[in-house]
Design a protein around this motif. Structure first.
Motif, mmCIF file in Angstrom:
data_model
loop_
_atom_site.group_PDB
_atom_site.id
_atom_site.type_symbol
_atom_site.label_atom_id
_atom_site.label_comp_id
_atom_site.label_asym_id
_atom_site.label_seq_id
_atom_site.Cartn_x
_atom_site.Cartn_y
_atom_site.Cartn_z
ATOM 1 N N ARG A 1 9.664 8.060 12.387
ATOM 2 C CA ARG A 1 8.375 8.593 12.856
ATOM 3 C C ARG A 1 7.356 8.628 11.710
ATOM 4 N NH1 ARG A 1 11.882 11.348 16.115
ATOM 5 N NH2 ARG A 1 12.262 13.032 14.637
ATOM 6 N N ALA A 2 7.806 9.046 10.518
ATOM 7 C CA ALA A 2 6.913 9.083 9.368
ATOM 8 C C ALA A 2 6.488 7.660 8.970
ATOM 9 C CB ALA A 2 7.599 9.786 8.192
ATOM 10 N N ALA A 3 7.438 6.725 8.980
ATOM 11 C CA ALA A 3 7.123 5.333 8.641
ATOM 12 C C ALA A 3 6.151 4.737 9.653
ATOM 13 C CB ALA A 3 8.401 4.503 8.579
ATOM 14 N N GLU A 4 6.349 5.043 10.924
ATOM 15 C CA GLU A 4 5.435 4.548 11.963
ATOM 16 C C GLU A 4 4.018 5.028 11.685
ATOM 17 O OE1 GLU A 4 4.741 4.949 16.785
ATOM 18 O OE2 GLU A 4 6.690 5.451 15.941
ATOM 19 N N SER A 5 3.878 6.297 11.359
ATOM 20 C CA SER A 5 2.556 6.844 11.049
ATOM 21 C C SER A 5 1.964 6.181 9.807
ATOM 22 C CB SER A 5 2.667 8.357 10.839
ATOM 23 O OG SER A 5 1.436 8.898 10.450
ATOM 24 N N ALA A 6 2.784 5.987 8.778
ATOM 25 C CA ALA A 6 2.313 5.359 7.540
ATOM 26 C C ALA A 6 1.879 3.917 7.788
ATOM 27 C CB ALA A 6 3.415 5.406 6.481
ATOM 28 N N ILE A 7 2.640 3.192 8.579
ATOM 29 C CA ILE A 7 2.297 1.796 8.882
ATOM 30 C C ILE A 7 1.000 1.726 9.671
ATOM 31 C CG2 ILE A 7 3.014 -0.216 10.227
ATOM 32 C CD1 ILE A 7 5.934 0.514 9.380
ATOM 33 N N GLU A 8 0.831 2.633 10.644
ATOM 34 C CA GLU A 8 -0.404 2.639 11.420
ATOM 35 C C GLU A 8 -1.606 2.981 10.546
ATOM 36 O OE1 GLU A 8 0.571 5.195 14.743
ATOM 37 O OE2 GLU A 8 1.404 3.501 15.881
ATOM 38 N N GLN A 9 -1.433 3.909 9.571
ATOM 39 C CA GLN A 9 -2.516 4.235 8.646
ATOM 40 C C GLN A 9 -2.877 3.025 7.787
ATOM 41 O OE1 GLN A 9 -1.987 7.807 6.208
ATOM 42 N NE2 GLN A 9 -0.575 8.580 7.761
ATOM 43 N N ALA A 10 -1.856 2.328 7.300
ATOM 44 C CA ALA A 10 -2.087 1.213 6.380
ATOM 45 C C ALA A 10 -2.676 -0.008 7.058
ATOM 46 C CB ALA A 10 -0.784 0.829 5.676
ATOM 47 N N THR A 11 -2.293 -0.248 8.317
ATOM 48 C CA THR A 11 -2.693 -1.489 8.979
ATOM 49 C C THR A 11 -3.820 -1.328 9.976
ATOM 50 O OG1 THR A 11 -1.089 -1.220 10.775
ATOM 51 C CG2 THR A 11 -0.346 -2.389 8.774
ATOM 52 N N GLY A 12 -3.958 -0.144 10.556
ATOM 53 C CA GLY A 12 -4.932 0.040 11.633
ATOM 54 C C GLY A 12 -4.424 -0.501 12.955
ATOM 55 N N CYS A 13 -3.148 -0.861 13.013
ATOM 56 C CA CYS A 13 -2.531 -1.409 14.223
ATOM 57 C C CYS A 13 -1.556 -0.412 14.831
ATOM 58 C CB CYS A 13 -1.769 -2.689 13.890
ATOM 59 S SG CYS A 13 -2.796 -3.978 13.165
ATOM 60 N N HIS B 1 -7.001 -5.018 5.318
ATOM 61 C CA HIS B 1 -6.569 -5.518 4.018
ATOM 62 C C HIS B 1 -6.416 -4.348 3.062
ATOM 63 C CE1 HIS B 1 -6.997 -9.672 5.155
ATOM 64 N NE2 HIS B 1 -8.111 -9.330 5.768
ATOM 65 N N PHE B 2 -5.413 -4.409 2.222
ATOM 66 C CA PHE B 2 -5.178 -3.354 1.253
ATOM 67 C C PHE B 2 -6.158 -3.539 0.108
ATOM 68 C CE2 PHE B 2 -0.852 -4.338 2.967
ATOM 69 C CZ PHE B 2 -0.865 -3.305 3.869
ATOM 70 N N SER B 3 -6.860 -2.476 -0.225
ATOM 71 C CA SER B 3 -7.809 -2.590 -1.327
ATOM 72 C C SER B 3 -7.464 -1.568 -2.404
ATOM 73 C CB SER B 3 -9.232 -2.392 -0.811
ATOM 74 O OG SER B 3 -9.325 -1.168 -0.115
ATOM 75 N N MET B 4 -7.995 -0.375 -2.306
ATOM 76 C CA MET B 4 -7.786 0.621 -3.347
ATOM 77 C C MET B 4 -6.317 1.061 -3.406
ATOM 78 S SD MET B 4 -10.604 0.847 -4.809
ATOM 79 C CE MET B 4 -10.542 2.300 -5.802
ATOM 80 N N ASN B 5 -5.578 0.996 -2.315
ATOM 81 C CA ASN B 5 -4.203 1.456 -2.297
ATOM 82 C C ASN B 5 -3.203 0.367 -2.684
ATOM 83 O OD1 ASN B 5 -4.943 4.003 -1.458
ATOM 84 N ND2 ASN B 5 -4.865 3.453 0.704
ATOM 85 N N THR B 6 -3.676 -0.822 -2.970
ATOM 86 C CA THR B 6 -2.762 -1.919 -3.289
ATOM 87 C C THR B 6 -2.047 -1.652 -4.594
ATOM 88 O OG1 THR B 6 -4.138 -3.491 -2.119
ATOM 89 C CG2 THR B 6 -2.609 -4.390 -3.722
ATOM 90 N N ALA C 1 0.871 -1.172 0.000
ATOM 91 C CA ALA C 1 0.000 0.000 0.000
ATOM 92 C C ALA C 1 0.908 1.222 0.000
ATOM 93 C CB ALA C 1 -0.898 0.016 1.230
ATOM 94 N N ARG C 2 0.668 2.152 -0.901
ATOM 95 C CA ARG C 2 1.455 3.380 -0.940
ATOM 96 C C ARG C 2 0.794 4.381 -0.009
ATOM 97 N NH1 ARG C 2 4.009 4.712 -6.234
ATOM 98 N NH2 ARG C 2 5.107 2.875 -5.527
ATOM 99 N N VAL C 3 1.569 4.867 0.969
ATOM 100 C CA VAL C 3 1.050 5.779 1.984
ATOM 101 C C VAL C 3 2.002 6.957 2.111
ATOM 102 C CG1 VAL C 3 0.390 6.021 4.407
ATOM 103 C CG2 VAL C 3 0.009 3.852 3.242
ATOM 104 N N GLU C 4 1.440 8.154 2.217
ATOM 105 C CA GLU C 4 2.224 9.365 2.404
ATOM 106 C C GLU C 4 2.083 9.814 3.851
ATOM 107 O OE1 GLU C 4 2.574 13.727 0.300
ATOM 108 O OE2 GLU C 4 1.535 12.105 -0.736
ATOM 109 N N ALA C 5 3.213 10.083 4.504
ATOM 110 C CA ALA C 5 3.189 10.541 5.893
ATOM 111 C C ALA C 5 4.472 11.306 6.199
ATOM 112 C CB ALA C 5 3.060 9.351 6.852
ATOM 113 N N GLY C 6 4.351 12.390 6.926
ATOM 114 C CA GLY C 6 5.525 13.136 7.370
ATOM 115 C C GLY C 6 6.416 13.631 6.239
ATOM 116 N N GLY C 7 5.835 13.924 5.089
ATOM 117 C CA GLY C 7 6.618 14.403 3.964
ATOM 118 C C GLY C 7 7.333 13.310 3.189
ATOM 119 N N HIS C 8 7.058 12.045 3.500
ATOM 120 C CA HIS C 8 7.677 10.921 2.809
ATOM 121 C C HIS C 8 6.591 10.024 2.213
ATOM 122 C CE1 HIS C 8 11.691 11.810 4.311
ATOM 123 N NE2 HIS C 8 11.150 11.991 5.498
ATOM 124 N N VAL C 9 6.965 9.251 1.214
ATOM 125 C CA VAL C 9 6.059 8.294 0.582
ATOM 126 C C VAL C 9 6.637 6.901 0.810
ATOM 127 C CG1 VAL C 9 5.025 7.538 -1.587
ATOM 128 C CG2 VAL C 9 5.417 9.976 -1.172
#
Length: 119
Positions: A71-83, A108-113, A35-43
């Motif tokens: 920190r940005a990766a942590e936020s992105a992972i939490e957005q993508a997983t809900g964990c 589960h990754f759907s539209m962002n997969t 899943a491609r997620v943008e967080a903290g100025g990073h993708v």
């Protein structure tokens, strides 16, 4: 007779292989959907395996610090997983995280997969 042209051809042939490895999933995460997620100025491309996740940074950044990227990766992972992320390791390019959630609750990754066959 100079060997420079042959060496240059070899380098040019290897360059795409080396560059492709820069944003490839790590061992244990290859073949998993991202899943491609943008967080903290990073993708990031986020891949999940059980209670672990991997975030591969996709954007260029001039000497990014691990703390900012983590920190940005942590936020992105939490957005993508809900964990919740409980621990991060890695470097400014690839961050791995331990997740705090039952495996069946990982979203589960759907539209962002990202389908690797279309890239």
């Amino acid at each position: 007779m100079s060997r420079q042209p042959a060496a240059m051809r070899a380098m040019l042939l290897l360059l795409p292989v080396l560059l492709a490895a820069c944003d490839t999933a790590g061992r244990g995460y290859m073949g998993l959907p991202a899943a491609r997620v943008e967080a903290g100025g990073h993708v990031f491309d986020i891949r999940v395996r059980g209670a672990e996740a991997e975030a591969v940074r996709r954007n260029a950044a001039l000497l990014p610090g691990f703390g900012d990227v983590a920190r940005a990766a942590e936020s992105a992972i939490e957005q993508a997983t809900g964990c919740d992320v409980t621990q991060v390791t890695g470097d400014a390019s690839v961050v791995r995280a331990a997740l705090d959630c039952p495996e069946d609750q990982v979203s589960h990754f759907s539209m962002n997969t990202l389908d690797p066959f279309f890239w």
